[in-house]
Write a protein that holds these residues in place. Sequence first.
Motif, PDB file in Angstrom:
ATOM      1  N   THR A 180      43.168 -13.651   8.828  1.00  0.00           N
ATOM      2  CA  THR A 180      43.797 -12.487   8.213  1.00  0.00           C
ATOM      3  C   THR A 180      45.299 -12.504   8.443  1.00  0.00           C
ATOM      4  OG1 THR A 180      43.712 -10.971  10.107  1.00  0.00           O
ATOM      5  CG2 THR A 180      41.707 -11.188   8.787  1.00  0.00           C
ATOM      6  N   ASP A 181      46.027 -11.947   7.481  1.00  0.00           N
ATOM      7  CA  ASP A 181      47.477 -11.827   7.640  1.00  0.00           C
ATOM      8  C   ASP A 181      47.946 -10.584   6.893  1.00  0.00           C
ATOM      9  OD1 ASP A 181      49.718 -14.134   8.602  1.00  0.00           O
ATOM     10  OD2 ASP A 181      50.496 -12.491   7.380  1.00  0.00           O
ATOM     11  N   ALA A 187      48.460 -15.145   3.433  1.00  0.00           N
ATOM     12  CA  ALA A 187      47.002 -15.192   3.297  1.00  0.00           C
ATOM     13  C   ALA A 187      46.599 -16.178   2.206  1.00  0.00           C
ATOM     14  CB  ALA A 187      46.456 -13.804   2.996  1.00  0.00           C
ATOM     15  N   SER A 205      40.083 -16.470   4.092  1.00  0.00           N
ATOM     16  CA  SER A 205      41.426 -15.957   4.319  1.00  0.00           C
ATOM     17  C   SER A 205      41.638 -14.702   3.494  1.00  0.00           C
ATOM     18  CB  SER A 205      42.475 -17.011   3.935  1.00  0.00           C
ATOM     19  OG  SER A 205      43.777 -16.517   4.152  1.00  0.00           O
ATOM     20  N   ILE A 206      42.029 -13.603   4.155  1.00  0.00           N
ATOM     21  CA  ILE A 206      42.227 -12.339   3.455  1.00  0.00           C
ATOM     22  C   ILE A 206      43.547 -11.690   3.847  1.00  0.00           C
ATOM     23  CG2 ILE A 206      39.728 -11.920   3.326  1.00  0.00           C
ATOM     24  CD1 ILE A 206      40.159  -9.767   5.534  1.00  0.00           C
ATOM     25  N   HIS A 207      44.041 -10.843   2.953  1.00  0.00           N
ATOM     26  CA  HIS A 207      45.213 -10.019   3.228  1.00  0.00           C
ATOM     27  C   HIS A 207      44.717  -8.709   3.828  1.00  0.00           C
ATOM     28  CE1 HIS A 207      48.143  -6.887   1.528  1.00  0.00           C
ATOM     29  NE2 HIS A 207      48.730  -7.419   2.583  1.00  0.00           N
ATOM     30  N   ALA A 208      45.103  -8.429   5.061  1.00  0.00           N
ATOM     31  CA  ALA A 208      44.664  -7.199   5.734  1.00  0.00           C
ATOM     32  C   ALA A 208      45.835  -6.648   6.529  1.00  0.00           C
ATOM     33  CB  ALA A 208      43.484  -7.478   6.655  1.00  0.00           C
ATOM     34  N   HIS A 213      40.642  -2.690   7.596  1.00  0.00           N
ATOM     35  CA  HIS A 213      40.016  -3.483   6.535  1.00  0.00           C
ATOM     36  C   HIS A 213      38.526  -3.680   6.851  1.00  0.00           C
ATOM     37  CE1 HIS A 213      39.099  -6.767   3.787  1.00  0.00           C
ATOM     38  NE2 HIS A 213      40.277  -6.591   3.211  1.00  0.00           N
TER      39      HIS A 213
END
Length: 291
Positions: A180-181, A187, A205-208, A213
Amino acid sequence: MTQSPVIRLDLDEATARRVSDVLEDAFPFGEVSISAFETGPDAWRVEVYGEPHMAAEELASAMREALGPESAGLRLEAGAIDEHDWIAKSLAGLTPVPAGRFVVHGSHDRDKISPDVIGIEIEAALAFGTGHHGTTRGCLLAIDELLNQRRFERVLDLGSGTGVLAIAIGLAQQSPVLATDIDETSARIAGENAEANGAGAFVTSIHAESFDHPAFGERGPFDLIVANILAGPLVELAPDVKRHLAADGRVVLSGLMNHEEERVLAAYTAEGLTLVKGLQLEGWSTLVLRD
């Protein structure tokens, strides 16, 4: 031909390493490429290459702002370089970096990587997170040692950047890792790097932007959390990291300078975690803790 700005600083070794580390932390992924190399006895040069749209004066000003008071005594020599030469220079400064069972490298060194190690290919333009920074290498060494001791089924790479740590764990264990980033571009880059390294099946890989989240609740609690970010955010995140850590879990923290180690450690011991090991490389600290 398109040209890019370059700023050069001639320094002693200790100052060169410190300046390059601070600048790597200060600039977003892909905005600049930074190299530091020896030119003579205790004589080093730091070269910072900006993107073609940047003016040399703009790059120098941003560097001075990032360096703060330390920039007062530094002479920044501005110049320009053809875009093709910028790419070649960036690649030349990034030799393969070994860290336990892992070797981080660029595509230009792909054929030099032995089949008996885990090669992780990260391009030079991504700068921080290529393995050449003491924090990334410290994390990889800590991860290598932890994976020799046990298997971790639920893993979180918090603030994943290029995704190098998530890729390392995913490939070593052939198991899922949540990366996560808070930055959407980071991300996306981490996901692309995972695919390129054959870890796409393991790394999500996710945007959090926070632990709110839903992925954290769905994938946790985690028996291994790695966070290579900065000292301030690490301190602030201590309660959340503890809350999402499984019983007898492990935490690897980095992105903190040696003098910041005590403050970060205090935040995590206050949450009930115990220091297992500390590692110092090039002025940066990596901490391994357990629940």
